[in-house]
Write an enzyme that holds these catalytic residues in place. Structure first.
Site, PDB file in Angstrom:
ATOM      1  N   GLU A  23       0.591  -0.969   0.173  1.00 48.23           N
ATOM      2  CA  GLU A  23       0.412  -0.038  -0.198  1.00 48.23           C
ATOM      3  C   GLU A  23       0.781   1.319  -0.290  1.00 48.23           C
ATOM      4  O   GLU A  23       1.916   1.257  -0.019  1.00 48.23           O
ATOM      5  CB  GLU A  23      -1.224   0.210   1.598  1.00 48.23           C
ATOM      6  CG  GLU A  23      -0.187  -0.256   2.233  1.00 48.23           C
ATOM      7  CD  GLU A  23      -1.153  -0.099   3.725  1.00 48.23           C
ATOM      8  OE1 GLU A  23      -2.501  -0.794   3.129  1.00 48.23           O
ATOM      9  OE2 GLU A  23      -1.008   0.302   5.177  1.00 48.23           O
ATOM     10  N   GLU A  27      -8.029   1.172  13.909  1.00 47.98           N
ATOM     11  CA  GLU A  27      -6.741   2.543  13.636  1.00 47.98           C
ATOM     12  C   GLU A  27      -6.998   2.950  12.373  1.00 47.98           C
ATOM     13  O   GLU A  27      -7.100   2.475  11.749  1.00 47.98           O
ATOM     14  CB  GLU A  27      -5.802   1.701  14.009  1.00 47.98           C
ATOM     15  CG  GLU A  27      -5.950   0.761  15.034  1.00 47.98           C
ATOM     16  CD  GLU A  27      -4.015   0.191  15.350  1.00 47.98           C
ATOM     17  OE1 GLU A  27      -3.424  -0.011  16.732  1.00 47.98           O
ATOM     18  OE2 GLU A  27      -3.690  -0.352  14.074  1.00 47.98           O
ATOM     19  N   GLU A  37      -6.353  -0.998  10.154  1.00 51.11           N
ATOM     20  CA  GLU A  37      -6.610  -2.262  10.374  1.00 51.11           C
ATOM     21  C   GLU A  37      -7.689  -2.208  12.110  1.00 51.11           C
ATOM     22  O   GLU A  37      -7.517  -1.052  12.544  1.00 51.11           O
ATOM     23  CB  GLU A  37      -5.057  -3.295  11.267  1.00 51.11           C
ATOM     24  CG  GLU A  37      -4.709  -2.398  12.367  1.00 51.11           C
ATOM     25  CD  GLU A  37      -4.284  -3.621  12.873  1.00 51.11           C
ATOM     26  OE1 GLU A  37      -3.927  -5.047  12.923  1.00 51.11           O
ATOM     27  OE2 GLU A  37      -3.116  -3.472  13.885  1.00 51.11           O
ATOM     28  N   ASN A  42      -8.518  -3.693  15.943  1.00 49.22           N
ATOM     29  CA  ASN A  42      -7.539  -4.525  16.482  1.00 49.22           C
ATOM     30  C   ASN A  42      -9.030  -4.903  17.955  1.00 49.22           C
ATOM     31  O   ASN A  42     -10.176  -4.285  17.955  1.00 49.22           O
ATOM     32  CB  ASN A  42      -6.634  -4.062  17.109  1.00 49.22           C
ATOM     33  CG  ASN A  42      -5.555  -3.108  15.932  1.00 49.22           C
ATOM     34  OD1 ASN A  42      -5.413  -4.754  15.738  1.00 49.22           O
ATOM     35  ND2 ASN A  42      -4.676  -2.680  16.756  1.00 49.22           N
ATOM     36  N   PHE A  70      17.827   0.628  23.147  1.00 50.72           N
ATOM     37  CA  PHE A  70      16.910   0.135  23.295  1.00 50.72           C
ATOM     38  C   PHE A  70      16.582  -1.821  23.629  1.00 50.72           C
ATOM     39  O   PHE A  70      15.653  -2.139  22.923  1.00 50.72           O
ATOM     40  CB  PHE A  70      15.364   0.499  22.289  1.00 50.72           C
ATOM     41  CG  PHE A  70      15.757   2.310  23.182  1.00 50.72           C
ATOM     42  CD1 PHE A  70      14.933   2.453  23.729  1.00 50.72           C
ATOM     43  CD2 PHE A  70      16.128   2.782  21.876  1.00 50.72           C
ATOM     44  CE1 PHE A  70      14.771   3.728  23.896  1.00 50.72           C
ATOM     45  CE2 PHE A  70      16.132   4.260  21.610  1.00 50.72           C
ATOM     46  CZ  PHE A  70      15.280   4.397  23.138  1.00 50.72           C
TER      47      PHE A  70
HETATM   48  P1  ADP Z   1      -1.512  -2.632  21.055  1.00 45.82           P
HETATM   49  O1  ADP Z   1      -2.381  -1.354  19.380  1.00 45.82           O
HETATM   50  O2  ADP Z   1      -2.094  -2.041  21.848  1.00 45.82           O
HETATM   51  O3  ADP Z   1      -0.412  -1.581  21.487  1.00 45.82           O
HETATM   52  P2  ADP Z   1       0.317  -3.959  19.993  1.00 45.82           P
HETATM   53  O4  ADP Z   1       0.317  -4.614  18.190  1.00 45.82           O
HETATM   54  O5  ADP Z   1       1.346  -2.869  19.891  1.00 45.82           O
HETATM   55  O6  ADP Z   1      -1.304  -3.595  19.987  1.00 45.82           O
HETATM   56  O7  ADP Z   1      -0.199  -5.455  20.254  1.00 45.82           O
HETATM   57  C1  ADP Z   1      -0.062  -5.483  21.587  1.00 45.82           C
HETATM   58  C2  ADP Z   1       0.747  -6.669  22.389  1.00 45.82           C
HETATM   59  O8  ADP Z   1       0.062  -7.869  21.976  1.00 45.82           O
HETATM   60  C3  ADP Z   1       1.975  -6.295  22.422  1.00 45.82           C
HETATM   61  O9  ADP Z   1       2.361  -7.833  23.433  1.00 45.82           O
HETATM   62  C4  ADP Z   1       2.255  -7.304  21.543  1.00 45.82           C
HETATM   63  O10 ADP Z   1       3.639  -7.388  21.370  1.00 45.82           O
HETATM   64  C5  ADP Z   1       1.545  -8.421  20.521  1.00 45.82           C
HETATM   65  N1  ADP Z   1       0.547  -8.629  19.789  1.00 45.82           N
HETATM   66  C6  ADP Z   1       0.411  -8.148  18.905  1.00 45.82           C
HETATM   67  N2  ADP Z   1      -0.033  -8.536  17.770  1.00 45.82           N
HETATM   68  C7  ADP Z   1       0.925 -10.026  17.992  1.00 45.82           C
HETATM   69  C8  ADP Z   1       0.208 -11.067  17.265  1.00 45.82           C
HETATM   70  N3  ADP Z   1       0.038 -10.923  15.656  1.00 45.82           N
HETATM   71  N4  ADP Z   1       1.355 -12.841  17.881  1.00 45.82           N
HETATM   72  C9  ADP Z   1       1.721 -12.568  19.193  1.00 45.82           C
HETATM   73  N5  ADP Z   1       1.396 -11.138  19.621  1.00 45.82           N
HETATM   74  C10 ADP Z   1       0.792  -9.738  18.870  1.00 45.82           C
HETATM   75  P1  ADP Z   2       0.400  -3.493  13.740  1.00 48.07           P
HETATM   76  O1  ADP Z   2      -0.631  -4.913  13.338  1.00 48.07           O
HETATM   77  O2  ADP Z   2       1.735  -4.437  13.252  1.00 48.07           O
HETATM   78  O3  ADP Z   2      -0.221  -2.856  14.320  1.00 48.07           O
HETATM   79  P2  ADP Z   2      -0.703  -1.500  11.224  1.00 48.07           P
HETATM   80  O4  ADP Z   2      -0.592  -1.291  10.221  1.00 48.07           O
HETATM   81  O5  ADP Z   2      -1.107  -0.864  12.646  1.00 48.07           O
HETATM   82  O6  ADP Z   2       0.324  -2.870  12.013  1.00 48.07           O
HETATM   83  O7  ADP Z   2       0.383  -0.542  11.733  1.00 48.07           O
HETATM   84  C1  ADP Z   2       1.458  -0.547  12.675  1.00 48.07           C
HETATM   85  C2  ADP Z   2       2.330   1.152  12.340  1.00 48.07           C
HETATM   86  O8  ADP Z   2       2.989   1.219  11.494  1.00 48.07           O
HETATM   87  C3  ADP Z   2       1.649   1.734  12.248  1.00 48.07           C
HETATM   88  O9  ADP Z   2       1.163   2.592  13.903  1.00 48.07           O
HETATM   89  C4  ADP Z   2       2.347   3.688  11.108  1.00 48.07           C
HETATM   90  O10 ADP Z   2       3.169   3.866  11.893  1.00 48.07           O
HETATM   91  C5  ADP Z   2       2.823   2.370  10.510  1.00 48.07           C
HETATM   92  N1  ADP Z   2       1.914   2.238   9.330  1.00 48.07           N
HETATM   93  C6  ADP Z   2       1.437   1.386   9.225  1.00 48.07           C
HETATM   94  N2  ADP Z   2       0.801   1.613   7.936  1.00 48.07           N
HETATM   95  C7  ADP Z   2       1.582   3.311   7.448  1.00 48.07           C
HETATM   96  C8  ADP Z   2       1.419   3.278   5.898  1.00 48.07           C
HETATM   97  N3  ADP Z   2       0.525   2.979   4.438  1.00 48.07           N
HETATM   98  N4  ADP Z   2       2.397   4.745   5.906  1.00 48.07           N
HETATM   99  C9  ADP Z   2       2.731   5.206   6.664  1.00 48.07           C
HETATM  100  N5  ADP Z   2       2.860   4.324   7.794  1.00 48.07           N
HETATM  101  C10 ADP Z   2       2.056   3.141   7.952  1.00 48.07           C
HETATM  102 MG    MG Z   3      -1.705  -1.772  14.592  1.00 44.43          MG
END
Ligand code: ADP
Ligand code: ADP
Ligand code: MG
Length: 661
Positions: free
Chosen positions: A200, A275, A288, A290, A348
């Site tokens: 995308e 999101e 996406e 959640n 980190f």
């Molecule tokens: P949030 O948007 O609530 O911050 P995150 O994407 O950071 O969500 O994920 C929240 C928690 O779930 C984190 O501890 C991350 O490591 C865990 N997590 C997210 N996606 C997965 C996945 N597909 N498999 C395992 N753990 C996941």
């Molecule tokens: P996850 O399931 O790992 O949370 P997301 O699709 O929610 O994946 O994306 C996680 C982060 O990646 C977003 O919060 C943003 O910072 C970045 N991101 C994802 N898609 C895009 C995009 N199309 N353009 C810019 N940043 C993006």
């Molecule tokens: Mg996300």
């Protein structure tokens, strides 16, 4: 209403859910792995069930163990928290089959939103703005390049099954697409056992803004405003806030209505988060959904007064939402900072071990701490490195930030590395204060990584005044202890040298009724405090301004933590300071000839042999800790003289892995 629920999670979120259950008079059941036998969530629950060895794949992720635990304890429902089984449709199905309620949405909604490609299609059909891109699975890297060109650079290559920021690559040209396609696919295969990726548009200077939705089983769906989560590191959130400093009422409503439309399209029930990525012109695009409670949900609770966990439980028990959209009012401002066990000064890297001191700030109307650990507890290498979430609230953003800065100053953690100094540094950045956020914030503001905080001269002088005061009190107590040999009592001393980095600052301490007047150089600071010897935290005012300083007394001086700065100093008599000048400077040992383990972990792989020549950047070893593989590379050209450990060994921090000639 349920009389007993099981929490299929650990750490802070398990504790947070148990608290709400207790308030609702519902009994709670904790589950735990071998590594968590002494964990906080196990201790505070009403009942506990052991479910297996430390790795989550052998305990927290096994649906059957959770169901068995429900049967054994008579729990009628399961709250999954976030992560682990929270978004696994098969788990939800298995619970249904066993007649146990799932505190979350229906299986179908989880399934529909669990896949990024499918959920984007669904969102598009529901009239939600989606990021321009190609909604198909990409067969190979040639096709990836063709599609990337059609979409237009820059693009983002993403794993359809992705989560937690994994399986995601930005590409700005053909070569980067080929490389990103392969690495995203590999990462997706190893993390999610599903290597489908799609492409995308990459939105430049983006903000991550998400909408909290809440729905019951009777067709009522509301949105509870937004959360801005743009402060991220490697696509993972670090600091979140509500509301967003960027949204206007019109955009908020448009985003909220689209989020509700999407939720309705999948018959969503329970709490969920839609999101969005938002560009500089306030165009917003769906990322996406959640289908669970989000880590950062507390900031929404702080500005709406709603307990999201309580409503999730009520909805799962068949109740209706007790309010409508019109009743939702956003009040004040809230911030959340994620406290991680990681060492910001060492890029980190995760940090593990025993928490020898754990004193979070006192909770109040303005400060909330969601914690999963306690003093003396252990941060293990098996799970997420989050220690706690620090949440503050104020009438406006500035006040909420002020409370956050003070709470960070007061948050004491020793024994494991933590990111508190880094969070404090963010809270001071001009760009953060003015609300000009983007997901590049951390990369832009800390281009060299985090190298510590330099205090402004004025704050530094205040800190010197505080430590001089502390030392003066201790010296005076020691001087006046009873039982000393008559005639040997030393004279009153109140002129000191504060020595920091071999620099002496003369100070004069004049004790007053409520503190002291301390002269630092040419300036007098008036200190008011109720600090007494033994307090680990110095709280008081300096020239009428509140100041919170962590004061650790060490054998030869003090360590002060304030505003993200970590200052080691000594307070000496003028004569001792003179003599200290003559002390040789300690030279740090030469570490250029050895490879040290940067963290405790497991040596997964040793890539080199004795006698082998290596070039700068070449892989030397792979160390695994906290679910992350860290590749250690050669910092310069050299020849391997000796290897000290074998693959499969566990490593302590700074243990020598190999030596160079
Ligand atoms: P949030 O948007 O609530 O911050 P995150 O994407 O950071 O969500 O994920 C929240 C928690 O779930 C984190 O501890 C991350 O490591 C865990 N997590 C997210 N996606 C997965 C996945 N597909 N498999 C395992 N753990 C996941
Ligand atoms: P996850 O399931 O790992 O949370 P997301 O699709 O929610 O994946 O994306 C996680 C982060 O990646 C977003 O919060 C943003 O910072 C970045 N991101 C994802 N898609 C895009 C995009 N199309 N353009 C810019 N940043 C993006
Ligand atoms: Mg996300």
């Amino acid at each position: 209403m349920f009389s007993k629920i099981l929490i299929a999670n650990r750490g802070e979120i398990a504790c947070r859910i148990i608290k709400t259950a207790r308030r609702m008079d519902i009994k709670s059941v904790a589950v735990y792995s071998e590594a968590d036998a002494a964990a906080l969530h196990v201790e505070i629950a009403d009942e506990r069930v052991f479910i297996g060895p430390p790795p989550s794949a052998q305990s927290y992720l096994i649906a059957d163990r959770i169901i068995e635990a429900c049967k054994k304890t008579g729990a009628e429902a399961v709250h999954p928290g976030y992560g682990f089984l929270s978004e696994k449709a098969p788990f939800c199905e298995a619970l249904n089959a066993a007649g146990i309620a799932f505190i979350g949405p229906d299986v179908r909604a989880i399934g529909a939103m669990g896949d990024k490609i499918e959920s984007k299609k669904l969102a598009k059909a529901a009239g939600v703005n989606t990021v321009p891109g190609y909604l198909g699975v990409i067969a190979d890297d040639d096709e990836a390049v063709t599609i990337a060109r059609e979409v237009g650079y820059p693009v983002m290559i993403k794993a359809s099954a992705g989560g937690g920021g994994k399986g995601m690559r930005i590409a700005r040209n053909d070569a980067q697409v080929r490389e990103g396609y392969k690495s995203a696919k590999n990462e997706a295969r190893s993390s999610f056992a599903d290597d489908r990726v799609f492409i995308e548009k990459y939105i430049e200077e983006p903000r991550h803004i998400e909408i909290q939705v809440l729905a019951d089983g009777y067709g009522n769906t509301v949105y509870l405003g937004e959360r801005e989560c743009s402060i991220q590191r490697r696509h993972q959130k670090v600091i979140e806030e509500a509301p967003s400093p960027f949204l206007d009422g019109k955009t908020r409503r448009a985003m909220g209505e689209q989020a509700v439309a999407l939720a309705k399209a999948v018959n969503y029930k329970s709490a969920g988060t839609v999101e969005f990525i938002v560009d500089a012109q306030r165009n917003f695009y769906f990322l996406e959904m959640n289908t669970r409670l989000q880590v950062e949900h507390p900031v929404t609770e702080m500005i709406t007064g709603v307990d999201l966990v309580e409503l999730m439980i009520r909805v799962a028990a068949g109740e209706k939402l007790p309010f409508t959209q019109d009743d939702v009012k956003l009040r004040g401002w809230s911030l959340e900072a994620r406290i991680y066990a990681e060492d910001p000064a060492r890029n980190f890297l995760p940090s593990i071990g025993r928490v020898t001191r754990y004193r979070p700030p006192v909770e109040s109307q303005f400060v909330r701490v969601d914690t999963g650990v306690y003093e003396g507890g252990e941060i293990s290498m098996y799970y997420d490195p989050m220690i706690a979430k620090l949440i503050t609230r104020g009438m406006d953003r500035e006040t909420a930030i002020g409370h956050m800065r003070e709470a960070l100053d007061a948050f004491q953690i020793r024994g494991v590395g933590n990111n508190i100094s880094f969070l404090a540094a963010v809270m001071k950045k001009e760009r953060f204060l003015s609300g000009r956020l983007s997901t590049n914030f951390i990369a832009d503001e800390f281009p060299e990584g985090f190298t510590g905080v330099e205090l402004e001269t004025e704050v530094n002088d205040r800190l010197i005044a505080v430590v001089a005061f502390v030392h003066d009190r201790i010296a005076e107590r020691n001087r006046t202890l009873s039982g000393q040999l008559p005639g040997y009592q030393p004279p009153r001393q109140n002129f000191w040298m504060v020595r920091i980095n071999r620099q002496n600052t003369p100070v004069f301490v004049d004790e007053t009724d409520r503190g002291a007047d301390v002269r630092v150089g040419g300036q007098v600071f008036s200190l008011v405090t109720s600090w007494v010897i033994g307090d680990l935290l110095w709280v008081g005012t300096v020239e009428g301004r509140k100041m919170v300083v962590q004061v650790d007394i060490r054998g030869d001086g003090y360590r002060l933590l304030h505003g993200g700065a970590d200052v080691v100093c000594q307070v000496l008599t003028p004569r001792a300071a003179e003599l200290a000048e003559l002390m040789p400077v300690r030279v740090p040992p030469d570490r250029s000839k050895v490879l040290l383990s940067p963290m405790p972990g497991l040596l997964v792989h040793l890539a080199v042999k004795v006698g082998q020549e290596v070039k700068v950047g070449e892989e030397l070893a792979v160390v695994e800790a906290m679910k992350m593989e860290n590749i250690l590379r050669a910092e310069r050209d050299g020849v391997i003289a000796k290897t000290n450990v074998e693959a499969g060994s566990s490593l302590a921090v700074d243990q020598v892995i190999l030596e160079f000639e």
